[in-house]
Design a protein around this motif. Structure first.
Motif, PDB file in Angstrom:
ATOM      1  N   GLU A   1      12.269   5.549   5.148  1.00  0.00           N
ATOM      2  CA  GLU A   1      12.176   6.728   6.014  1.00  0.00           C
ATOM      3  C   GLU A   1      10.723   7.125   6.254  1.00  0.00           C
ATOM      4  O   GLU A   1      10.335   7.455   7.386  1.00  0.00           O
ATOM      5  CB  GLU A   1      12.951   7.885   5.389  1.00  0.00           C
ATOM      6  CG  GLU A   1      14.463   7.693   5.400  1.00  0.00           C
ATOM      7  CD  GLU A   1      15.186   8.785   4.634  1.00  0.00           C
ATOM      8  OE1 GLU A   1      14.495   9.694   4.102  1.00  0.00           O
ATOM      9  OE2 GLU A   1      16.427   8.737   4.565  1.00  0.00           O
ATOM     10  N   LYS A   2       9.913   7.058   5.194  1.00  0.00           N
ATOM     11  CA  LYS A   2       8.497   7.398   5.332  1.00  0.00           C
ATOM     12  C   LYS A   2       7.778   6.383   6.215  1.00  0.00           C
ATOM     13  O   LYS A   2       6.896   6.742   7.018  1.00  0.00           O
ATOM     14  CB  LYS A   2       7.838   7.482   3.951  1.00  0.00           C
ATOM     15  CG  LYS A   2       8.228   8.728   3.160  1.00  0.00           C
ATOM     16  CD  LYS A   2       7.537   8.737   1.805  1.00  0.00           C
ATOM     17  CE  LYS A   2       7.685  10.096   1.113  1.00  0.00           C
ATOM     18  NZ  LYS A   2       9.069  10.512   0.928  1.00  0.00           N
ATOM     19  N   ALA A   3       8.139   5.118   6.051  1.00  0.00           N
ATOM     20  CA  ALA A   3       7.510   4.075   6.865  1.00  0.00           C
ATOM     21  C   ALA A   3       7.852   4.266   8.346  1.00  0.00           C
ATOM     22  O   ALA A   3       6.985   4.171   9.216  1.00  0.00           O
ATOM     23  CB  ALA A   3       7.961   2.697   6.388  1.00  0.00           C
ATOM     24  N   GLN A   4       9.114   4.539   8.639  1.00  0.00           N
ATOM     25  CA  GLN A   4       9.529   4.747  10.015  1.00  0.00           C
ATOM     26  C   GLN A   4       8.835   5.952  10.638  1.00  0.00           C
ATOM     27  O   GLN A   4       8.401   5.922  11.794  1.00  0.00           O
ATOM     28  CB  GLN A   4      11.045   4.930  10.085  1.00  0.00           C
ATOM     29  CG  GLN A   4      11.827   3.631   9.899  1.00  0.00           C
ATOM     30  CD  GLN A   4      13.319   3.856  10.004  1.00  0.00           C
ATOM     31  OE1 GLN A   4      13.836   4.881   9.587  1.00  0.00           O
ATOM     32  NE2 GLN A   4      14.027   2.879  10.570  1.00  0.00           N
ATOM     33  N   ALA A   5       8.714   7.019   9.857  1.00  0.00           N
ATOM     34  CA  ALA A   5       8.055   8.227  10.356  1.00  0.00           C
ATOM     35  C   ALA A   5       6.589   7.960  10.685  1.00  0.00           C
ATOM     36  O   ALA A   5       6.012   8.617  11.561  1.00  0.00           O
ATOM     37  CB  ALA A   5       8.167   9.347   9.333  1.00  0.00           C
ATOM     38  N   ALA A   6       5.985   6.986   9.985  1.00  0.00           N
ATOM     39  CA  ALA A   6       4.587   6.652  10.222  1.00  0.00           C
ATOM     40  C   ALA A   6       4.423   5.553  11.266  1.00  0.00           C
ATOM     41  O   ALA A   6       3.312   5.087  11.510  1.00  0.00           O
ATOM     42  CB  ALA A   6       3.928   6.220   8.913  1.00  0.00           C
ATOM     43  N   GLY A   7       5.539   5.124  11.879  1.00  0.00           N
ATOM     44  CA  GLY A   7       5.478   4.085  12.892  1.00  0.00           C
ATOM     45  C   GLY A   7       5.361   2.685  12.315  1.00  0.00           C
ATOM     46  O   GLY A   7       4.957   1.754  13.030  1.00  0.00           O
ATOM     47  N   GLU A   8       5.700   2.504  11.058  1.00  0.00           N
ATOM     48  CA  GLU A   8       5.621   1.191  10.405  1.00  0.00           C
ATOM     49  C   GLU A   8       6.981   0.509  10.408  1.00  0.00           C
ATOM     50  O   GLU A   8       8.027   1.163  10.538  1.00  0.00           O
ATOM     51  CB  GLU A   8       5.134   1.350   8.957  1.00  0.00           C
ATOM     52  CG  GLU A   8       3.773   1.999   8.823  1.00  0.00           C
ATOM     53  CD  GLU A   8       3.480   2.442   7.392  1.00  0.00           C
ATOM     54  OE1 GLU A   8       2.419   3.070   7.189  1.00  0.00           O
ATOM     55  OE2 GLU A   8       4.303   2.175   6.500  1.00  0.00           O
ATOM     56  N   SER A   9       6.975  -0.786  10.213  1.00  0.00           N
ATOM     57  CA  SER A   9       8.217  -1.544  10.126  1.00  0.00           C
ATOM     58  C   SER A   9       8.947  -1.214   8.829  1.00  0.00           C
ATOM     59  O   SER A   9       8.331  -1.085   7.764  1.00  0.00           O
ATOM     60  CB  SER A   9       7.918  -3.045  10.178  1.00  0.00           C
ATOM     61  OG  SER A   9       9.090  -3.784   9.881  1.00  0.00           O
TER      62      SER A   9
ATOM     63  N   ALA B   1      15.096   4.786  -3.950  1.00  0.00           N
ATOM     64  CA  ALA B   1      13.663   4.784  -3.651  1.00  0.00           C
ATOM     65  C   ALA B   1      13.369   4.022  -2.367  1.00  0.00           C
ATOM     66  O   ALA B   1      12.524   4.436  -1.557  1.00  0.00           O
ATOM     67  CB  ALA B   1      12.894   4.174  -4.818  1.00  0.00           C
ATOM     68  N   LEU B   2      14.054   2.902  -2.162  1.00  0.00           N
ATOM     69  CA  LEU B   2      13.823   2.098  -0.960  1.00  0.00           C
ATOM     70  C   LEU B   2      14.233   2.855   0.302  1.00  0.00           C
ATOM     71  O   LEU B   2      13.574   2.751   1.343  1.00  0.00           O
ATOM     72  CB  LEU B   2      14.590   0.775  -1.061  1.00  0.00           C
ATOM     73  CG  LEU B   2      13.983  -0.245  -2.035  1.00  0.00           C
ATOM     74  CD1 LEU B   2      14.967  -1.370  -2.325  1.00  0.00           C
ATOM     75  CD2 LEU B   2      12.676  -0.801  -1.482  1.00  0.00           C
ATOM     76  N   ARG B   3      15.304   3.630   0.215  1.00  0.00           N
ATOM     77  CA  ARG B   3      15.686   4.458   1.369  1.00  0.00           C
ATOM     78  C   ARG B   3      14.588   5.475   1.689  1.00  0.00           C
ATOM     79  O   ARG B   3      14.240   5.702   2.850  1.00  0.00           O
ATOM     80  CB  ARG B   3      17.009   5.173   1.082  1.00  0.00           C
ATOM     81  CG  ARG B   3      18.249   4.306   1.276  1.00  0.00           C
ATOM     82  CD  ARG B   3      19.503   5.143   1.333  1.00  0.00           C
ATOM     83  NE  ARG B   3      19.780   5.771   0.042  1.00  0.00           N
ATOM     84  CZ  ARG B   3      20.558   5.254  -0.896  1.00  0.00           C
ATOM     85  NH1 ARG B   3      21.137   4.076  -0.676  1.00  0.00           N
ATOM     86  NH2 ARG B   3      20.773   5.874  -2.027  1.00  0.00           N
TER      87      ARG B   3
ATOM     88  N   ASN C   1       0.826  -1.206   0.000  1.00  0.00           N
ATOM     89  CA  ASN C   1       0.000   0.000   0.000  1.00  0.00           C
ATOM     90  C   ASN C   1       0.864   1.262   0.000  1.00  0.00           C
ATOM     91  O   ASN C   1       0.556   2.238  -0.692  1.00  0.00           O
ATOM     92  CB  ASN C   1      -0.926   0.025   1.218  1.00  0.00           C
ATOM     93  CG  ASN C   1      -2.065  -0.954   1.095  1.00  0.00           C
ATOM     94  OD1 ASN C   1      -2.404  -1.383  -0.016  1.00  0.00           O
ATOM     95  ND2 ASN C   1      -2.662  -1.326   2.214  1.00  0.00           N
ATOM     96  N   ARG C   2       1.961   1.241   0.766  1.00  0.00           N
ATOM     97  CA  ARG C   2       2.833   2.415   0.801  1.00  0.00           C
ATOM     98  C   ARG C   2       3.505   2.616  -0.552  1.00  0.00           C
ATOM     99  O   ARG C   2       3.638   3.751  -1.029  1.00  0.00           O
ATOM    100  CB  ARG C   2       3.894   2.268   1.898  1.00  0.00           C
ATOM    101  CG  ARG C   2       4.865   3.451   1.929  1.00  0.00           C
ATOM    102  CD  ARG C   2       5.531   3.595   3.276  1.00  0.00           C
ATOM    103  NE  ARG C   2       4.580   3.938   4.325  1.00  0.00           N
ATOM    104  CZ  ARG C   2       4.103   5.157   4.503  1.00  0.00           C
ATOM    105  NH1 ARG C   2       4.429   6.152   3.688  1.00  0.00           N
ATOM    106  NH2 ARG C   2       3.263   5.395   5.489  1.00  0.00           N
ATOM    107  N   LEU C   3       3.916   1.541  -1.191  1.00  0.00           N
ATOM    108  CA  LEU C   3       4.537   1.649  -2.506  1.00  0.00           C
ATOM    109  C   LEU C   3       3.546   2.213  -3.517  1.00  0.00           C
ATOM    110  O   LEU C   3       3.898   3.080  -4.334  1.00  0.00           O
ATOM    111  CB  LEU C   3       5.031   0.268  -2.960  1.00  0.00           C
ATOM    112  CG  LEU C   3       5.601   0.177  -4.388  1.00  0.00           C
ATOM    113  CD1 LEU C   3       6.776   1.124  -4.567  1.00  0.00           C
ATOM    114  CD2 LEU C   3       6.016  -1.266  -4.707  1.00  0.00           C
ATOM    115  N   ARG C   4       2.302   1.766  -3.441  1.00  0.00           N
ATOM    116  CA  ARG C   4       1.279   2.241  -4.366  1.00  0.00           C
ATOM    117  C   ARG C   4       1.012   3.737  -4.153  1.00  0.00           C
ATOM    118  O   ARG C   4       0.951   4.512  -5.109  1.00  0.00           O
ATOM    119  CB  ARG C   4       0.001   1.433  -4.179  1.00  0.00           C
ATOM    120  CG  ARG C   4      -1.071   1.736  -5.218  1.00  0.00           C
ATOM    121  CD  ARG C   4      -2.336   0.927  -4.966  1.00  0.00           C
ATOM    122  NE  ARG C   4      -2.078  -0.503  -5.019  1.00  0.00           N
ATOM    123  CZ  ARG C   4      -2.161  -1.338  -3.989  1.00  0.00           C
ATOM    124  NH1 ARG C   4      -2.504  -0.873  -2.800  1.00  0.00           N
ATOM    125  NH2 ARG C   4      -1.923  -2.621  -4.134  1.00  0.00           N
TER     126      ARG C   4
END
Length: 507
Positions: A464-472, A458-460, A322-325
C-alpha cells in the motif's frame, strides 16, 4: 551520552605487587616487542550503591572518578569471569540518568549513595608488539580505601591489573599470567577493587536475603515450581540493562522469560493459588505485549529480507529493499521508545516487586507439599490434553483467518506445555526432557506459520505504501504468494507433527 567498552582484565596480588620494580621483565612474554612506561596517574573514585549494597551483590560497580584519561562516571556490568561492559558517561555532580536507568531493575526505588572512596596511584605500562601495536595495559595500583557509609574503616593495598587491548586475543592474557606467576604473583581473590574495599573496611559485600534461593535443594512439587519461577524472575532483572542498551537478542530473551513465568503460573495452578498469581500473570502479559513490538519487528524484517535475497532478480521490481529498510527502521524506533518508557514506568517496578513477593511468600496449595513426580506430571498431562483439542479444532477449520487464529492458540498452548515440562525436568528427568523437546519441535512449526501470517500483513502494508508513492507493488505480491504456500505447507504438516510429538511426550 554514554559510551560502552568491553573490558577484559585480570587482577593480581602478591609480593611482587609491592612495587613496579618487583615486576618481572614483561618483554619476555611471547609476542611482546617492548614495554613502554606511561607515567603515574592519580585517580580519585567514589563508588555508589544502595544502603544494602544491591549493586555489589550482583558484581555491578558504579563510580564517579577524576584523574586519568577517562574521568567521568563508569558503570561496569559483568559479562563473564574477568569480562565486563564498562559504560562511560561525562563527569557530573549526580548519577547520570543514562546510567541510573541501567541499574533500575536492581535498585528499584532505593537511593544510590556514596559507599566507598578509592584514591589510587596508578603506574601504567603498555605492552606493545613488534610493530608498536598495543597488546595490553599493565598497571601497578597503590590503593587507599575509605568507607563512606555502613562503616568508617580504611584500608590500603597494592595490586597489579592487566587489561587486554581492544579487540585483543584473550589468550595473550594467559601468556602474561604465566610470567607473573613465576614472579610470585597470583590472581586476586576479590573480583574488583570495590569488593575488596567493602571487605577490608567493613562487613564485606552484603547479600540481601529477600527472594534468594533456599539453601536446600528442591524436594517438594512446590520447591521445584518456585525454583523455576525464581530463575525466570532473576532473568527479567538481569536482562533489563541489555534490553535498554538494545543488545542483540536481549528483547527476545526477556520475552521468553516473561512467557515462561506467565505460563508456569498457569500450568501449575495446582501448586500456586491463582487468586494471587492471576494478577501477576496479567502484568506479565502486559510486559510481553510491550516487548512484542520490538521482537516481532526483528522477526518480520529478518524473514522478509531473507525472502527478498532468495528472489530471482527478474522478480524484483522497484526499490523494495530500500522501502523495507525504511519501514523497519521507523517501526523499530517507535517500538524502542515505547519499550523504554514501559521499563521506566511504575508498572514495571510493581511487577518486579510482585514477583519478589511471590517467591519469598508463595501462595501454596496443599498439593505443593506433594511428590513432584505425581503433582507436576498431572499438570503436564492436563496441558497436553488441552493442546490436543486445540490442534484438532484448528485443522478442522477451513483455511483463512479463523484457522490462523486457532493455530496461534495451539502454538501458545504448546509453548505453555513446553515450559511446564522444562520446569519439571529436575524432578522428572527424561520424560520431562522428551516432552519439552517434542513441544519445542511442534512450537517451531506453529511459530513458522504465525510468522507467515505476520509477514503477509506486513507485505500488504508495504504494498500500500509503495503504491501510494507511485512504485511497483509486483514484488510484494510475489512474496505474499510465497508466504501463502509456506503457510499451507505448515498446515499440511501439522497433523503428522502432532502425532509425532504426542508419541514423544511421555505423560
Amino acid at each position: 551520552m554514554a559510551d560502552t567498552k568491553r573490558e577484559i582484565e585480570r587482577k593480581y596480588e602478591g609480593p611482587a605487587a609491592g612495587g613496579g620494580a618487583g615486576l618481572p621483565d614483561l618483554t619476555a612474554v611471547p609476542g611482546v616487542g617492548s614495554v613502554v612506561g606511561r607515567g603515574v596517574d592519580e585517580l580519585d573514585a567514589t563508588y555508589y550503591d544502595t544502603a544494602d549494597q544491591l549493586l555489589a551483590a550482583s558484581s555491578i560497580t558504579l563510580r564517579r572518578r577524576t584523574g586519568g584519561a577517562d574521568a567521568g562516571w563508569h558503570l561496569k556490568l559483568p559479562v563473564a569471569e574477568g569480562v565486563r561492559d564498562e559504560i562511560h558517561a561525562p563527569l557530573a555532580d549526580s548519577v547520570p540518568a543514562a546510567l541510573s536507568s541501567l541499574v533500575r531493575s536492581r535498585v528499584r526505588d532505593a537511593a544510590l549513595v556514596p559507599v566507598v572512596r578509592l584514591r589510587s596511584s596508578r603506574d601504567v605500562r603498555h605492552l606493545l608488539d613488534a610493530d608498536g601495536a598495543l597488546l595490553a595495559e599493565v598497571s601497578v595500583d597503590r590503593v587507599r580505601a575509605e568507607r563512606l557509609s555502613g562503616g568508617k574503616g580504611t584500608a590500603q593495598w597494592t595490586e597489579i591489573e592487566v587489561e587486554l587491548a581492544d579487540d585483543g586475543d584473550p589468550a595473550f592474557l594467559d601468556k602474561v599470567e604465566k610470567k607473573l606467576r613465576k614472579a610470585g604473583l597470583h590472581r586476586s581473590a576479590s573480583p574488583s577493587k570495590l569488593a575488596r574495599a567493602l571487605t577490608e573496611t567493613g562487613a564485606g559485600v552484603r547479600r540481601p536475603s529477600g527472594g534468594r534461593p533456599a539453601a536446600r535443594p528442591p524436594v517438594t512439587a512446590g520447591d521445584h515450581v518456585l525454583a523455576y519461577v525464581r530463575e525466570q524472575r532473576d532473568a527479567l532483572v538481569e536482562l533489563d540493562p541489555a534490553v535498554r542498551r538494545d543488545q542483540p537478542d536481549a528483547v527476545h530473551q526477556m520475552r521468553v522469560a516473561t512467557r515462561r513465568l506467565r505460563n508456569t503460573l498457569r500450568s501449575f495452578d495446582n501448586v500456586l493459588d491463582r487468586k494471587v498469581t492471576d494478577p501477576v500473570r496479567s502484568e506479565l502479559k502486559w510486559l510481553a505485549e510491550e516487548l512484542a513490538g520490538d521482537r516481532d519487528q526483528e522477526v518480520i524484517t529478518k524473514r522478509l529480507t531473507s525472502a527478498l535475497d532468495d528472489l530471482p532478480g527478474s522478480l524484483r521490481s522497484g526499490p523494495v529493499r530500500n522501502r523495507l529498510r525504511t519501514w523497519s527502521r521507523a517501526r523499530h524506533s517507535g517500538s524502542r521508545q515505547r519499550l523504554t518508557e514501559a521499563l521506566d514506568g511504575r508498572r514495571h517496578l510493581y511487577l518486579l516487586g510482585a514477583l519478589d513477593a511471590l517467591v519469598s511468600d508463595p501462595p501454596l496449595h496443599k498439593a505443593a507439599a506433594g511428590k513432584p513426580k505425581k503433582v507436576l506430571a498431572e499438570a503436564i498431562r492436563k496441558d497436553l490434553d488441552k493442546l490436543g483439542k486445540l490442534v484438532d479444532r484448528a485443522v478442522s477449520l477451513p483455511p483463512g483467518r479463523d484457522r490462523d487464529i486457532a493455530l496461534h492458540e495451539a502454538r501458545k498452548k504448546a509453548k505453555r506445555t513446553r515450559y511446564a515440562a522444562e520446569a519439571a525436568v529436575p524432578a522428572l528427568g527424561k520424560p520431562a526432557e522428551a516432552t519439552a523437546k517434542a513441544m519445542k519441535s511442534l512450537t517451531k512449526l506453529l511459530g513458522d506459520h504465525q510468522d507467515s501470517v505476520m509477514a503477509r500483513e506486513a507485505l500488504r502494508d508495504l504494498a500500500e505504501k509503495a503504491q501510494a508513492a507511485g512504485e511497483s507493488s509486483f514484488t510484494y505480491g510475489v512474496l505474499y504468494a510465497r508466504e501463502e504456500r509456506r503457510a499451507a505447507a505448515d498446515e499440511d504438516a501439522l497433523r503428522g507433527a502432532w502425532r509425532k510429538a504426542g508419541r514423544k511426550a511421555a505423560f
